[in-house]
Scaffold this active site. Structure first.
Site, PDB file in Angstrom:
ATOM      1  N   GLU A  94       0.809  -1.229   0.000  1.00  0.00           N
ATOM      2  CA  GLU A  94       0.000   0.000   0.000  1.00  0.00           C
ATOM      3  C   GLU A  94       0.840   1.275   0.000  1.00  0.00           C
ATOM      4  OE1 GLU A  94      -3.259   0.054   2.719  1.00  0.00           O
ATOM      5  OE2 GLU A  94      -4.033  -1.868   2.032  1.00  0.00           O
ATOM      6  N   GLU A 144      -5.637  -8.873   0.697  1.00  0.00           N
ATOM      7  CA  GLU A 144      -6.389  -8.541   1.909  1.00  0.00           C
ATOM      8  C   GLU A 144      -7.835  -8.269   1.527  1.00  0.00           C
ATOM      9  OE1 GLU A 144      -4.996  -5.410   4.471  1.00  0.00           O
ATOM     10  OE2 GLU A 144      -2.888  -5.963   4.211  1.00  0.00           O
TER      11      GLU A 144
END
Length: 404
Positions: A132, A243
């Site tokens: 991220e 995720e």
């Protein structure tokens, strides 16, 4: 056979080999009280994951955020030792944000390879450079104070450094990816990262999609829209869902309501319908270890093998089987804005602003997790399979051209 046909066959072989459908969870380096995890902690997670009651497959893979043991400079994370003892597959991670060097990450991994040899390297199914990082430097990430990130040039530099460091080792054939939010991948300014990776890791939480009708009944459709948007820009590179999940407790987020019942619904509509045994999937999460996140995503209590809800997959689903064509577009106007929130276990903890990877990465990704098995692959390293398929395809192409 025409050369174009041969090329298509080679591409098909490579794509098929790179899409083993692993099942797993995420695991950070620290516990909920910010203390370090050790071998026994990781081993307990892995054993629980492998023995979950009514699981739709054997969860025998784990995604790590870092190679470094928490609060050490460059000691190998003790998840390696636990994985060897439990035969758990590993999606490795290198923390790439808030640092100008990944030397400590690489040193930790080299030490682990020297210690365990093929017992470890044969378990490695992939390497993620960063998590991220691109989201955190985006306008949305900055507005939401998501923390220090890294630009595409930095991520690509670290990818190349990993390749150079392990060029003549058993890890040379491991497929390399990067993990980010779905809207980071659809941003054309990040194309250099897309071009540099073998697979694309996507974190996607419909729970956080405020302003888009993010009630639980719409969660499957929101997930499909994000997944389709990424699919539209990555070409034939495989997507790994690194995720996703729905919280069991915590505050409401716009129309999204945390509850065990809703977590079960999301498991069914997204996991069972869309992902499990179809896409490499690392669910968030087996247990909670991020004290900074008020939403709790664990599907078990105290690592019990009996989950909080029945993991059995239904035979009927509420989510429409197809989405409208506009949802496949990668443009912001078609897919909506970013989620507005960094994934719940992805921000680094520990010392911030360090110029080395040791402090940030050693406690990074404080979400706990365990593992899952690829039902289509019993133990072969994905990178080796990919290399064999590519070689076979290229040999076929060469033979065709030789006949012209």
């Amino acid at each position: 056979m025409r050369p174009t046909t041969a090329l298509a066959v080679a591409g098909t072989l490579a794509a098929g080999a790179s899409a083993e459908n692993y099942l797993g969870f995420n695991s950070g380096s620290t516990l909920a009280d910010r203390s370090a995890k050790f071998k026994a902690d990781f081993e307990q997670e892995m054993k629980t994951a492998q023995n979950l009651v009514n699981a739709p497959g054997k969860f025998n893979a784990v995604r790590l955020y870092t190679n470094i043991q928490a609060y050490s400079k460059d000691d190998p994370i003790q998840a390696f030792d636990a994985a060897v003892d439990t035969n758990t597959k590993l999606l490795l991670g290198i923390w790439a944000s808030g640092t100008d060097s990944i030397d400590n990450e690489l040193n930790a991994l080299k030490k682990a390879v020297d210690t365990f040899g093929s017992k470890l390297t044969d378990l490695v199914i992939g390497m993620s450079i960063g998590s991220e990082d691109l989201y955190r430097i985006s306008a949305t990430g900055i507005a939401n104070k998501a923390g220090v990130g890294a630009g595409p040039d930095v991520v690509v530099k670290f990818i190349n450094q990993f390749k150079t460091t392990f060029a003549n080792t058993a890890l040379a054939k491991v497929p390399i990816g990067h993990v980010d939010t779905w809207d980071a991948w659809t941003n054309s300014s990040n194309k250099a990262v897309l071009d540099a990776v073998d697979w694309v890791g996507v974190d996607e939480y419909p729970y956080y999609e405020n302003g888009k009708g993010n009630n639980i009944k719409n969660s499957g459709t929101l997930f499909d829209r994000a997944f389709d948007a990424v699919s539209a820009v990555v070409g034939n590179k495989p997507i790994w869902v690194t995720e996703t999940g729905w919280p069991t407790t915590g505050p409401n987020w716009d129309q999204a309501v945390p509850s065990v019942q809703n977590a079960k619904y999301y498991w069914d509509e997204v996991g069972c319908r869309k992902l499990f045994n179809k896409v490499p999937t690392f669910w968030y999460n087996l247990r909670d270890s991020n004290p900074d996140n008020t939403m709790k995503f664990a599907i078990t209590a105290n690592l019990s093998t009996t989950p909080l809800f029945d993991l059995t997959c239904p035979t009927h689903f509420d989510t429409p089987s197809t989405t409208s064509s506009s949802t496949n577009s990668s443009s912001p106007s078609a897919t909506g804005s970013a989620t507005g929130v960094s994934a719940p276990g992805s921000s680094a903890t520990g010392t911030t602003g360090s110029s080395t990877s040791g402090n940030n990465a050693s406690a990074a990704g404080s979400s706990a997790g365990a593992s899952s098995l690829s039902p289509s692959q019993s133990g072969a390293q994905l990178g080796k399979t990919l290399s064999t398929a590519v070689a076979a395809g290229l040999a076929l192409v060469a033979g065709v051209f030789a006949l012209l």
